[in-house]
Design a protein around this motif. Structure first.
Motif, mmCIF file in Angstrom:
data_model
loop_
_atom_site.group_PDB
_atom_site.id
_atom_site.type_symbol
_atom_site.label_atom_id
_atom_site.label_comp_id
_atom_site.label_asym_id
_atom_site.label_seq_id
_atom_site.Cartn_x
_atom_site.Cartn_y
_atom_site.Cartn_z
ATOM 1 N N ASN A 1 0.605 -1.468 0.143
ATOM 2 C CA ASN A 1 0.094 0.013 0.047
ATOM 3 C C ASN A 1 0.993 1.196 -0.309
ATOM 4 O O ASN A 1 1.781 1.114 -0.136
ATOM 5 N N ARG A 2 0.654 2.335 -0.223
ATOM 6 C CA ARG A 2 1.260 3.312 -0.206
ATOM 7 C C ARG A 2 2.039 3.496 1.163
ATOM 8 O O ARG A 2 3.048 3.971 1.133
ATOM 9 N N GLU B 1 -3.116 12.957 -10.693
ATOM 10 C CA GLU B 1 -3.549 11.924 -9.849
ATOM 11 C C GLU B 1 -4.483 11.291 -8.989
ATOM 12 O O GLU B 1 -5.242 12.831 -8.261
ATOM 13 N N ASP B 2 -5.861 10.582 -9.207
ATOM 14 C CA ASP B 2 -7.611 11.198 -8.845
ATOM 15 C C ASP B 2 -6.882 10.482 -7.511
ATOM 16 O O ASP B 2 -6.335 10.049 -6.867
ATOM 17 N N GLY B 3 -8.109 10.250 -6.582
ATOM 18 C CA GLY B 3 -7.883 9.517 -5.466
ATOM 19 C C GLY B 3 -8.323 9.500 -4.026
ATOM 20 O O GLY B 3 -7.063 9.668 -3.451
ATOM 21 N N SER C 1 -8.957 10.338 -0.497
ATOM 22 C CA SER C 1 -10.016 9.566 -0.345
ATOM 23 C C SER C 1 -11.151 9.874 0.785
ATOM 24 O O SER C 1 -12.018 11.441 0.671
ATOM 25 N N ASP C 2 -12.317 9.125 1.181
ATOM 26 C CA ASP C 2 -13.466 9.078 1.382
ATOM 27 C C ASP C 2 -13.723 10.428 2.803
ATOM 28 O O ASP C 2 -14.294 10.649 2.808
ATOM 29 N N ARG D 1 0.032 11.819 0.607
ATOM 30 C CA ARG D 1 0.008 12.529 -0.460
ATOM 31 C C ARG D 1 0.803 14.034 -0.980
ATOM 32 O O ARG D 1 -0.434 14.712 -0.696
#
Length: 270
Positions: free
Chosen positions: A83-84, A105-107, A109-110, A251
């Protein structure tokens, strides 16, 4: 960029790779489970899947002093399904600096989207390195513009500054703000691995805005951490804000920007 690592770091890197390899299920890779002396994938299987030699990967797990490329480490991270955070740890232990995420980059987070909504009525949004606005709350839409009414490519801070005419009167000290945002954009572009998305916007703004075309020739660069902004809102009058930009953990390509009211003077004619 290559950095120096200690023997302890190299041993820790090897142990980390072994542990990540052990948790994998061979059947997920189309391989038979069969009889295996140890759980997970074998070294040679990881090497083949990552496109590196078996001996080279073995040396990496053994903690030998070799200098893997960033590309090879990224392929290994993908095979090991890191993972990241785990991928960042892999690079931290290696001689290579971790590549920056794709600037577009999309994404989001919720959790980050929920945070933006939860801090309403403090105006806030999330934007990427190219200054595209990816998430926002109602308060900032009321303050500036309804971003939901725009096409995705129009939700860009720099584009709005130069092409959305109301900003020129709504944002007091517009020229100072516009020049400063160009400096932020120029610095972000220099760090980007893929500069094409930045260049598309530069081309469009150079064609449509004489001010942008002239000011883009400057060489100033800066980041955006904190500052002040003064607005003349159509209904609330003169408003002053302190803006604060924070980078979410893991991020570095994103910024959470909040506008904290400092002073409000209502227009007497409102």
């Amino acid at each position: 960029m290559v950095k120096k690592t200690t023997s302890e770091q190299r041993r820790e890197l090897g142990a980390f790779l072994v542990s990540r390899r052990a948790r994998l299920n061979p059947q997920d890779f189309g391989m038979h489970q069969g009889t295996r002396r140890t759980p997970g994938l074998r070294r040679e299987e990881v090497a083949v899947l990552a496109g590196v030699s078996v001996s080279w990967y073995t040396w990496l797990e053994q903690g030998r002093e070799i200098k893997p490329s960033a590309d090879a480490l990224q392929r290994i991270a993908k095979v090991l399904k890191l993972n990241r955070i785990e991928s960042s740890h892999l690079f931290a232990l290696s001689p290579r600096e971790e590549p920056l995420p794709h600037p577009l980059e999309d994404g989001v987070s919720d959790g980050l989207k929920s945070l933006v909504r939860a801090i309403d009525p403090i105006p806030s949004y999330v934007r990427n390195a190219r200054l595209d606005i990816l998430a926002w709350n109602d308060a900032i839409a009321d303050l500036f513009i309804d971003y939901g009414s725009l096409q995705p490519h129009e939700r860009n801070t720099l584009r709005l500054l130069f092409l959305y005419r109301p900003y020129r009167t709504q944002i007091l000290d517009w020229e100072q703000m516009a020049r400063g945002m160009i400096s932020v954009f120029r610095a972000s572009r220099a760090h980007a691995q893929d500069k094409k998305p930045f260049d598309y916007l530069i081309e469009e703004l150079s064609e449509k805005s004489p001010e942008f075309k002239a000011w883009w020739q400057d060489t100033d660069v800066k980041g955006m951490g904190e500052g002040s902004k003064r607005l003349m809102h159509p209904t609330s009058g003169h408003i002053e804000f302190t803006y604060v930009a924070l980078t979410p953990e893991g991020r570095p390509d994103l910024s959470l920007v909040t506008y904290i009211p400092r002073h409000v003077t209502y227009d007497s004619q409102s």
